[in-house]
Motif scaffolding. Structure first.
Motif, PDB file in Angstrom:
ATOM      1  N   THR A 226       0.807  -1.216   0.000  1.00 54.31           N
ATOM      2  CA  THR A 226       0.000   0.000   0.000  1.00 54.31           C
ATOM      3  C   THR A 226       0.844   1.271   0.000  1.00 54.31           C
ATOM      4  O   THR A 226       0.507   2.252  -0.672  1.00 54.31           O
ATOM      5  CB  THR A 226      -0.931   0.017   1.228  1.00 54.31           C
ATOM      6  N   VAL A 229       1.793   3.205  -3.138  1.00 57.75           N
ATOM      7  CA  VAL A 229       0.764   4.027  -3.770  1.00 57.75           C
ATOM      8  C   VAL A 229       0.887   5.463  -3.268  1.00 57.75           C
ATOM      9  O   VAL A 229       0.847   6.422  -4.056  1.00 57.75           O
ATOM     10  CB  VAL A 229      -0.644   3.458  -3.485  1.00 57.75           C
ATOM     11  N   VAL A 250      -6.786   0.419  -5.640  1.00 60.46           N
ATOM     12  CA  VAL A 250      -6.253  -0.526  -4.657  1.00 60.46           C
ATOM     13  C   VAL A 250      -7.373  -1.468  -4.215  1.00 60.46           C
ATOM     14  O   VAL A 250      -8.418  -1.019  -3.739  1.00 60.46           O
ATOM     15  CB  VAL A 250      -5.684   0.216  -3.430  1.00 60.46           C
ATOM     16  N   PHE A 317      -6.927   5.214  -0.070  1.00 55.12           N
ATOM     17  CA  PHE A 317      -6.794   3.883  -0.673  1.00 55.12           C
ATOM     18  C   PHE A 317      -8.050   3.051  -0.435  1.00 55.12           C
ATOM     19  O   PHE A 317      -8.369   2.152  -1.204  1.00 55.12           O
ATOM     20  CB  PHE A 317      -5.617   3.102  -0.070  1.00 55.12           C
TER      21      PHE A 317
END
Length: 352
Positions: A226, A229, A250, A317
């Protein structure tokens, strides 16, 4: 003594250890008011934390940054090591530090109350500070679904559509170890064979490279962490990475059942810490809501402390439901996972 002096120690480290030239660039630091940190995390990622710690406690910090060989360095220094606290990423490195005998048990009510049991060693040798999800990057243009499972990555409908970095990378080994923990070796291996068959190309690059490949149309799905990103979304030096991030969404695998696999950045107290009291103060601070929010904001990660602030970027996300299986249990399967990658030939890419 300079506050938060950052010492890079990349070049020549292996040669120094091999030659037995083990004198450290850090001072022995027996005086009050100092804590020595050996870190795999780059200086700019931890500097805001250290500034806040020094302001709060008056304890100065000395940092030795290494991009490899940290555990061997401390082991070679032995009882003369000035290391007080080890900061690193990935459960594998934390387990390696423990297995090499360079950490010590910390039994502290404050630290244990701040850090959930699934993110710390049952024997008190290491503690998670922040988490990152091992998620699926999906093309906004070519992937309609908004949910997925890890198991689905072996579904033939994704044949030729998945990109990933080397299966032997620590991040993927941890994911594969979690699959073994949940399904057993036999089923996990069948799954890995399906994943291999669905690859668009031979595994290569880092997690950002998978996002780039999605942007370029080389694949529809990628496996990545994650926090990459966040790094891409806010990358002013290489703005093309913003386009890579904008082209994908995501997906948090298994959000509707066991939860998404997460790994950690973590800390441990060095076995021969010369400033043990100060080291404990730093560990308590790193577990606090204040530090958790700073650390997670800087690194685009999730705090391990329930209720600590999550940055707006990370919130964008989507909501993560972490797999509740203790990382110590998952880590027991790392060797089996690595052997499975070789046995399946995952890094050879899809069969021609």
């Amino acid at each position: 003594m300079l506050t938060n002096k950052l010492i890079a120690a990349r070049a020549g480290l292996a040669a120094l250890v091999a030659a037995g030239t083990l004198a450290t660039t850090l001072p022995a630091a027996q005086a009050e008011g100092t804590v020595n940190i050996y870190s795999y995390r780059q200086p700019f990622l931890i500097q805001p934390l250290l500034d806040a710690f020094t302001e709060k406690t008056g304890i100065e910090t000395e940092v030795l940054f290494l991009d490899k060989g940290l555990e061997d360095r401390i082991a070679a220094e032995g009882s003369n090591s000035p290391a007080d606290v080890i900061l690193t990423v990935d459960i594998g490195r934390l387990m390696n530090a423990k297995e090499k005998g360079i950490t010590q048990t910390v039994e502290d009510e404050t630290v244990n109350s701040e850090i959930p049991s699934e993110f710390r060693d049952p024997e008190g040798h290491w503690f998670g500070v922040t988490t990152r999800g091992r998620v699926v990057y999906a093309s906004k243009e070519r992937v309609e679904q908004d949910t997925i499972t890890y198991e689905e990555l072996a579904d033939p409908k994704w044949k030729g559509k998945i990109c990933m970095r080397s299966g032997q990378h620590n991040y993927n080994i941890a994911l594969f170890a979690s699959m073994i923990a949940h399904h057993g070796e036999e089923k996990a291996e069948e799954w890995m064979k399906g994943l291999k068959a669905n690859l668009a190309r031979k595994p290569s690059g880092n997690d950002r490279a998978q996002a780039q490949a999605i942007y370029a149309g080389e694949c529809d799905l990628g496996i990545g962490n994650t926090y990459y990103v966040g790094l891409m979304i806010n990358n002013e030096k290489e703005p093309e990475q913003k386009d890579w991030a904008a082209s994908m969404k995501v997906l948090f695998p298994n959000s509707e059942d066991r939860g998404t696999h997460v790994n950690i950045s973590g800390m441990a107290m060095a076995k021969h810490a010369p400033n043990r009291d100060n080291a404990l103060e730093l560990m308590r601070f790193l577990g606090s809501a204040e530090a958790q929010s700073i650390y997670a904001e800087t690194n685009y990660e999730y705090p391990v402390l329930p209720g600590a602030t999550v940055s707006e970027t990370v919130q964008s996300f989507g909501k993560i439901k972490p797999d509740s299986l203790p990382l110590a249990e998952i880590a027991k399967n790392r060797k089996a996972a690595s052997e499975m990658v070789d046995r399946v030939g995952l890094d050879d890419g899809p069969a021609s």
